[in-house]
Write an enzyme that holds these catalytic residues in place. Structure first.
Site, PDB file in Angstrom:
ATOM      1  N   THR A 215      -9.885 -10.646  -9.570  1.00 47.07           N
ATOM      2  CA  THR A 215      -8.999  -9.908  -8.671  1.00 47.07           C
ATOM      3  C   THR A 215      -9.262  -8.406  -8.745  1.00 47.07           C
ATOM      4  OG1 THR A 215      -7.313 -10.103 -10.385  1.00 47.07           O
ATOM      5  CG2 THR A 215      -7.147 -11.612  -8.519  1.00 47.07           C
TER       6      THR A 215
ATOM      7  N   LYS B  95      -5.808   0.461 -17.703  1.00 50.61           N
ATOM      8  CA  LYS B  95      -5.537   1.548 -16.760  1.00 50.61           C
ATOM      9  C   LYS B  95      -5.217   0.955 -15.392  1.00 50.61           C
ATOM     10  CE  LYS B  95      -8.494   5.239 -18.666  1.00 50.61           C
ATOM     11  NZ  LYS B  95      -9.705   6.046 -18.353  1.00 50.61           N
TER      12      LYS B  95
ATOM     13  N   GLU C 148      -5.896   2.139  -6.768  1.00 45.97           N
ATOM     14  CA  GLU C 148      -6.128   3.214  -5.800  1.00 45.97           C
ATOM     15  C   GLU C 148      -7.462   3.926  -5.958  1.00 45.97           C
ATOM     16  OE1 GLU C 148      -1.907   4.944  -4.787  1.00 45.97           O
ATOM     17  OE2 GLU C 148      -1.974   4.371  -6.882  1.00 45.97           O
TER      18      GLU C 148
ATOM     19  N   PHE D 150       0.807  -1.234   0.000  1.00 45.53           N
ATOM     20  CA  PHE D 150       0.000   0.000   0.000  1.00 45.53           C
ATOM     21  C   PHE D 150       0.834   1.275   0.000  1.00 45.53           C
ATOM     22  CE2 PHE D 150      -2.201  -3.372   2.459  1.00 45.53           C
ATOM     23  CZ  PHE D 150      -3.178  -3.673   1.543  1.00 45.53           C
TER      24      PHE D 150
ATOM     25  N   ILE E 150       1.981  -7.564  -4.802  1.00 45.30           N
ATOM     26  CA  ILE E 150       1.865  -7.193  -3.385  1.00 45.30           C
ATOM     27  C   ILE E 150       0.521  -7.629  -2.810  1.00 45.30           C
ATOM     28  CG2 ILE E 150       3.551  -5.342  -3.579  1.00 45.30           C
ATOM     29  CD1 ILE E 150       1.320  -3.323  -3.852  1.00 45.30           C
TER      30      ILE E 150
HETATM   31 MO1  MOS Z   1       0.975   3.092  -3.706  1.00 49.98          MO
HETATM   32  S1  MOS Z   1       0.499   4.419  -2.303  1.00 49.98           S
HETATM   33  O1  MOS Z   1       0.856   3.783  -5.131  1.00 49.98           O
HETATM   34  O2  MOS Z   1       2.219   2.147  -3.393  1.00 49.98           O
END
Ligand code: MOS
Length: 710
Positions: free
Chosen positions: A599, A666, A670, A245, A470
């Site tokens: 996902t 795209k 976030e 994050f 991640i």
């Molecule tokens: Mo993120 S806050 O774009 O790792």
């Protein structure tokens, strides 16, 4: 539901729901994380952090600790290896936050002052707890508030602190309707499920680091600079990452593992504890924002002024660009946005999911709702009236901007047409009910990356790229993208990621990973296909093609390229306890071509839940006397748990971009947190008739504010 754009997918390829390719490994525990992997002769480092917020280290009393069982070394500023003090980080300037143990100054509470290394982590921990460090304490300033006399506008850099056009005061004076309101958001933390961990060792003259990060070439390059090593002699890997994050870049634990292995000549691992994350890996700055909107009676904006203040540490300037969201969303005759900072004796904040946009959208999208109320307009109609044709600040065209399609589809599914715009009318026993909406947006950029694709002689293909998964499903997304480009089933494609030896690639950040990596992978596939002769043989080592998108990225036309969305929320407010319950959330997004619906939906829902958590729960409180956080752990830092989270639905509308060389992919990482807190705050107003401009909307705040209709 969604229909696919672009070429017809091969069965099971891009656009088809696909479970994670490493899913079985993860659920069976076979997947190993950086803190899990055994090594012969592994030693364990445990960090000791400062207990004062400002001053100097007078002494580190290592001798008694060195006599404890299993203890191998105590590293601190008096004995640690020197590093390159002019170390230049990702942003092109030195980051003293990671140049640890180089001096005796303490810049904030929770600064690393020693590393105890022992045979086992238990021994290291016990010794670290016993280590006495003495300080010369100095007065500190940790108080963040609007109008802090130390506030300043940073130099114009990449983050563009300030934009301005027209005369704000004149347009406000000429406006029929004006909103002038202040909003605050608290300090928030991204405490990933998997805490940061790194193992470092020297292997045949090369430094090897096994880490949990968002970009292995990034970490490798920065460690090379810090320790003055040839970049080719550093290898960083990060196979599985349990959440990041924005927090998993170059951090003290990697640096300290390298120092310790250099001193001890054996592998050393440093794992951060949950509590240590609160001062060592960054966080989202609190913000104090003022939004002024001026409009004609029909809602057309004449003035948009957004000023945001965030904090930074005194060792490194980090800017939370909350005011930037209006540069994309709304135009006005006079338009001014500025991000200011104040440097305090606190840990350095960092990127946290939707930096700037998450807190900035709370202020701006709530202010829009207040303007709609004053204009007597529906909030969606107000946004439609102010839909810009081009970037309000840049003047550049949008690659695609389907925000109104999101509102239309969202309104239809949410049942918005039945809503009575007047607040405080719906009631169910002691619960006041309300609904709210807000827009979402996040940049969808692309950055240079390299990749290779190998046609193996057994008919399979191996992709190598220093991407990071991640927890987003990036490995799976890239498998689908490569399979589509190769026109083969995904089962024939193996994607290897997160090894700096594969060459440079964009980090998993800024919602830019998938788009950037997809371009490199599809370019390498195109190159490979040119070299594969139909009916021709493949040698035992396979045939490998490589790509580098640096030139192609540089040649892209200047466009406003963003993902968009519309957030909807329904809340119930208990007028006797002040409790706010979110009853349902719906997010409809326009985020280009969706690679893996399974996902993607999970990621969008995750962002919306975080927005709920931001609206109602999250808040780190700093104790002014000690300068440290109160309750810096997941007992003291409250966030949304299962019982707080209702039905959350995320979906998307078509958002094609035929001109795009990356097939219209795209970023989706976030955008879904953006606007979510505003939609909830707007719903709380609709329920109670009271505006809540300070997050989180805690029960005590609701009770103190009362309900206008009670
Ligand atoms: Mo993120 S806050 O774009 O790792």
């Amino acid at each position: 539901m969604t229909t696919m754009t672009g070429p017809t997918p091969v069965t099971g390829s891009v656009g088809t729901a696909h479970t994670r390719v490493e899913g079985r490994e993860k659920v069976t525990g076979a997947a190993r994380y950086a803190g899990d992997i055994p090594y012969a002769e592994l030693a364990h480092g445990w960090l000791v952090l400062s207990t004062i917020a400002r001053g100097r280290i007078r002494s580190v009393e290592a001798d008694p600790v060195l006599a404890m069982p299993g203890v191998l070394a105590v590293l601190h500023h008096g004995n640690a290896p020197r590093v390159n003090a002019d170390y230049t980080g990702l942003l092109g300037r030195p980051d003293p936050t990671v140049a640890v143990f180089q001096h005796d100054r303490v810049p904030f509470a929770g600064w690393p002052v020693a590393l105890v290394v022992a045979e086992t982590s238990e021994q290291a921990r016990e010794a670290a707890d016993a280590l006495v460090v003495r300080y010369d304490e100095e007065p500190h300033d940790v108080a963040f508030f609007a109008g802090h006399p130390g506030s300043y506008t940073p130099e114009n850099g990449r983050a563009q602190p300030e934009t301005s056009k027209g005369d704000i005061e004149a347009e406000l004076a000429a406006s029929a309707v004006v909103v002038d309101a202040e909003y605050t958001t608290p300090q928030e933390h991204h405490s990933a499920l998997e805490p940061h961990a790194a193992m470092a060792r020297w292997d045949s003259g090369r430094l090897e680091v096994v880490d949990s990060n968002q970009g292995s070439t990034w970490v490798a390059e920065e460690l090379a600079k810090l320790f003055s090593l040839d970049p080719s002699s550093v290898r960083v890997r990060s196979e599985h990452v349990g959440g990041a994050f924005g927090s998993k870049g170059v951090r003290p634990h990697q640096v300290l593992a390298v120092m310790a292995t250099t001193v001890l000549h054996r592998p050393v691992r440093v794992v951060l504890t949950r509590r240590q994350l609160f001062s060592l890996v960054g966080y989202r700055s609190p913000t104090a924002q003022r939004v002024r909107l001026g409009a004609d009676a029909d809602g057309r904006l004449r003035a948009l002024d957004h000023e945001a203040l965030s904090l930074t540490s005194k060792v490194y300037e980090f800017l939370e660009p909350s005011a930037a969201v209006g540069r994309v969303m709304y135009d006005a005759d006079a338009h001014h946005t500025v991000n200011r900072v104040v440097a305090l004796d606190v840990p350095t904040p960092t990127w946290m999911r939707a930096p700037g946009a998450a807190p900035g959208s709370f202020a701006l999208e709530c202010a829009l709702d207040e303007l709609a109320e004053k204009c007597g307009m529906d909030p969606i109609a107000l946004r439609a009236r102010n839909e810009p044709n081009a970037g309000p600040v840049s003047g550049a065209p949008f690659s695609s901007r389907n925000v109104l399609a999101c509102f239309q589809e969202g309104a239809r599914r949410f049942g918005w047409a039945d809503r009575d715009p007047r607040p405080g009318l719906r009631r169910e026993g002691r619960w006041l009910l309300g609904t709210g909406t807000a827009a979402a947006t996040h940049p969808s950029g692309v950055a240079p990356s390299t990749a290779s694709v190998t046609a193996e002689c057994d008919g399979t293909f191996t992709v190598r790229i220093t991407a990071a998964d991640i927890g987003t499903g990036a490995r799976t997304a890239l498998t689908l993208i490569a399979a589509e480009a190769l026109e083969v089933e995904p089962e024939r494609v193996r994607v290897r990621i997160a090894d700096s030896d594969f060459g440079p690639a964009m980090v998993a950040g800024g919602s830019m990973g998938t788009r950037s990596w997809a371009w490199a992978v599809t370019s390498a596939v195109r190159e490979l296909r040119e070299r594969l002769v139909p009916g021709g043989g493949i040698p035992p080592e396979g045939i490998t093609a490589r790509s580098n998108t640096t030139e192609a990225v540089g040649a892209l036309p200047m466009l406003e390229r963003h993902s968009f969305g519309a957030q909807f929320a329904e809340v119930a407010v208990d007028e006797t306890t002040g409790e706010v319950r979110v009853r349902r959330m719906l997010g409809i997004f326009a985020a280009g071509r969706i690679v893996n619906p399974l996902t993607a939906r999970s990621q969008l829902v995750g962002g919306m839940i975080w927005g709920l958590s931001m609206a109602l729960h999250e808040e780190a409180v700093r104790d002014q006397a000690s300068g440290a956080l109160v309750g810096a752990d997941l007992a003291g830092y409250h966030f949304a748990a299962n019982a707080d989270v209702p039905l959350v639905e995320a979906d998307w509308v078509d958002d094609p971009d035929e001109e795009d060389p990356v097939g219209g992919i795209k970023g989706i990482g976030e955008v879904s947190i953006v606007g979510a807190a505003a939609a909830i705050a707007n719903a709380v107003w609709h329920a109670t008739g009271v505006r809540h401009r300070h997050l989180p909307i805690r029960p005590d705040r609701v009770l103190l504010a009362g309900a206008a209709t009670a």
